[in-house]
Scaffold this motif. Structure first.
Motif, mmCIF file in Angstrom:
data_model
loop_
_atom_site.group_PDB
_atom_site.id
_atom_site.type_symbol
_atom_site.label_atom_id
_atom_site.label_comp_id
_atom_site.label_asym_id
_atom_site.label_seq_id
_atom_site.Cartn_x
_atom_site.Cartn_y
_atom_site.Cartn_z
ATOM 1 N N VAL A 172 -5.613 -0.874 -6.967
ATOM 2 C CA VAL A 172 -4.708 -0.508 -7.735
ATOM 3 C C VAL A 172 -3.995 0.899 -7.647
ATOM 4 N N LEU A 173 -4.854 1.910 -6.856
ATOM 5 C CA LEU A 173 -4.154 3.000 -6.761
ATOM 6 C C LEU A 173 -3.285 3.058 -5.534
ATOM 7 N N TYR A 174 -3.689 2.201 -4.497
ATOM 8 C CA TYR A 174 -2.748 2.023 -3.235
ATOM 9 C C TYR A 174 -1.468 1.089 -3.797
ATOM 10 N N SER A 175 -1.599 0.292 -4.468
ATOM 11 C CA SER A 175 -0.834 -0.863 -4.868
ATOM 12 C C SER A 175 0.985 -0.394 -4.934
ATOM 13 N N GLY A 200 14.025 1.983 0.421
ATOM 14 C CA GLY A 200 12.769 2.791 0.073
ATOM 15 C C GLY A 200 11.592 1.983 -0.722
ATOM 16 N N THR A 201 10.720 2.611 -1.441
ATOM 17 C CA THR A 201 9.506 2.395 -1.814
ATOM 18 C C THR A 201 9.829 1.529 -3.207
ATOM 19 N N PRO A 202 8.682 0.671 -3.755
ATOM 20 C CA PRO A 202 8.946 -0.057 -4.890
ATOM 21 C C PRO A 202 9.374 0.916 -5.983
ATOM 22 N N ALA A 203 8.498 2.144 -5.994
ATOM 23 C CA ALA A 203 8.981 2.961 -7.148
ATOM 24 C C ALA A 203 10.499 3.438 -7.064
ATOM 25 N N VAL A 254 1.834 -2.762 -8.285
ATOM 26 C CA VAL A 254 1.318 -1.973 -9.470
ATOM 27 C C VAL A 254 2.348 -0.904 -9.918
ATOM 28 N N SER A 255 2.709 0.038 -8.799
ATOM 29 C CA SER A 255 3.570 1.283 -9.031
ATOM 30 C C SER A 255 4.879 0.778 -9.429
ATOM 31 N N ALA A 256 5.624 -0.365 -8.892
ATOM 32 C CA ALA A 256 6.772 -0.690 -9.650
ATOM 33 C C ALA A 256 6.614 -0.883 -11.021
ATOM 34 N N ALA A 257 5.463 -1.701 -11.401
ATOM 35 C CA ALA A 257 5.610 -1.790 -12.923
ATOM 36 C C ALA A 257 5.434 -0.530 -13.739
ATOM 37 N N THR A 258 4.231 0.426 -13.049
ATOM 38 C CA THR A 258 4.047 1.714 -13.558
ATOM 39 C C THR A 258 5.334 2.632 -13.719
ATOM 40 N N GLU A 259 6.263 2.603 -12.865
ATOM 41 C CA GLU A 259 7.390 3.328 -12.804
ATOM 42 C C GLU A 259 8.337 2.998 -14.076
ATOM 43 N N GLY A 260 8.166 1.732 -14.218
ATOM 44 C CA GLY A 260 8.898 1.070 -15.509
ATOM 45 C C GLY A 260 8.272 1.828 -16.722
ATOM 46 N N VAL A 261 7.166 1.812 -16.937
ATOM 47 C CA VAL A 261 6.389 2.544 -17.823
ATOM 48 C C VAL A 261 6.616 3.822 -18.028
ATOM 49 N N ILE A 262 6.720 4.659 -16.908
ATOM 50 C CA ILE A 262 7.035 6.035 -16.873
ATOM 51 C C ILE A 262 8.683 6.241 -17.567
ATOM 52 N N ALA A 297 0.875 -1.235 0.163
ATOM 53 C CA ALA A 297 -0.118 -0.111 -0.006
ATOM 54 C C ALA A 297 0.739 1.222 0.007
ATOM 55 N N ALA A 298 2.179 1.155 -0.387
ATOM 56 C CA ALA A 298 3.164 2.200 -0.428
ATOM 57 C C ALA A 298 2.520 3.293 -1.922
ATOM 58 N N GLY A 299 1.744 2.686 -2.718
ATOM 59 C CA GLY A 299 1.186 3.372 -3.614
ATOM 60 C C GLY A 299 2.541 3.903 -4.650
ATOM 61 N N HIS A 300 2.423 5.023 -5.191
ATOM 62 C CA HIS A 300 3.617 5.545 -5.998
ATOM 63 C C HIS A 300 4.262 6.221 -5.284
ATOM 64 N N SER A 301 4.529 6.232 -4.027
ATOM 65 C CA SER A 301 5.363 7.244 -3.299
ATOM 66 C C SER A 301 6.871 7.173 -3.605
#
Length: 253
Positions: A104-107, A69-72, A110-118, A40-44
């Motif tokens: 999904v918004l808190y995950s 740190g966080t997944p992101a 998901v944010s780790a994969a999102t950071e890759g896409v970013i 639940a770290a989200g994209h922090s």
């Protein structure tokens, strides 16, 4: 193919080890994951403190880097500092617990994969929808099926694939289905308690309320025994409202 692995359950989580063992069948694997659970770290991301890393070994085998740190943070650090060259794909998970609907918004998964896409790198997030008696062999089989199907030519630039796996024996899965992110919210309760020193604290609890009546949403698809495949992008713009605002502006100028 160079594959970067991350998660939010922490570098010692069994789902990450499973993902590493499976992904090694497809290319060179690097693991950069939080030192401890960051669910639940989200994209922090971490700005006020340094990020510390620790090399993790299983016997004589180098497993990967644990990051404070966080997944992101982990994905950023891997791509920008730890790895000799950017990975071809970021795989996150396998998370213990579903990442469907509003989760999904808190995950952090998901944010780790999102950071890759970013960062311009394709991403896939995997979650096994249970917290008890996980069927890890099912998760491993689904990871292989998804990688076989999407690894080389099935991912769209600018979006990640969110994969939610029913916790069933592999032979009982009904297949894989495309699914939308279901509209839902948590009905939350805070339990008020007192610690031994007399200080008041609150413990969060709650239940998921499904607000979506459609059948092809991730929550229902998983409940029917299918693996839910949900494409997600990070453009949060409400396009309909944006068009309305533009129309309204044109009429007021």
């Amino acid at each position: 193919m160079n594959i970067l692995l991350c998660n939010d359950d922490g570098i010692h989580a069994p789902g990450l080890r499973l993902l590493r063992d499976t992904a090694r069948e497809y290319g060179e694997v690097s693991v950069v994951a939080p030192e401890y659970e960051r669910s639940a770290a989200g994209h922090s991301i971490t700005l006020a403190d340094p990020l510390r890393t620790k090399e993790i070994y299983h016997g004589d085998d180098f497993f990967g880097w644990a990051v404070s740190g966080t997944p992101a943070d982990c994905v950023k650090l891997a791509v920008c500092a730890l790895l000799d060259e950017p990975p071809d794909i970021v795989l996150s998970g396998v998370n213990l617990g579903s990442n469907t609907g509003i989760s999904v918004l808190y995950s952090g998964t998901v944010s780790a994969a999102t950071e890759g896409v970013i960062l311009g790198i394709p991403g896939i997030a995997f979650s096994l929808c249970t917290y008890e008696t996980p069927h890890w062999e099912t998760a491993a089989g689904v990871v292989r099926r998804v990688l076989d199907r999407f690894l080389h030519n099935g991912l769209r630039p600018g979006s990640l694939l969110n994969v939610n796996i029913p916790n069933l024996p592999h032979g009982e899965l009904r297949g894989m289905k495309p699914a939308g992110m279901g509209k839902s919210r948590f009905v939350e309760k805070f339990h008020k308690r007192t610690d031994p020193q007399g200080n008041t604290y609150y413990w969060l609890d709650g239940e998921l309320e499904i607000l979506d009546r459609t059948d092809d949403i991730d929550i229902r698809v998983v409940g029917e025994g299918y693996v839910a495949l949900t494409p997600i992008h990070f453009d949060l713009t409400d396009r309909d409202w944006l068009d309305h605002l533009r129309d309204a502006s044109e009429h007021t100028e």
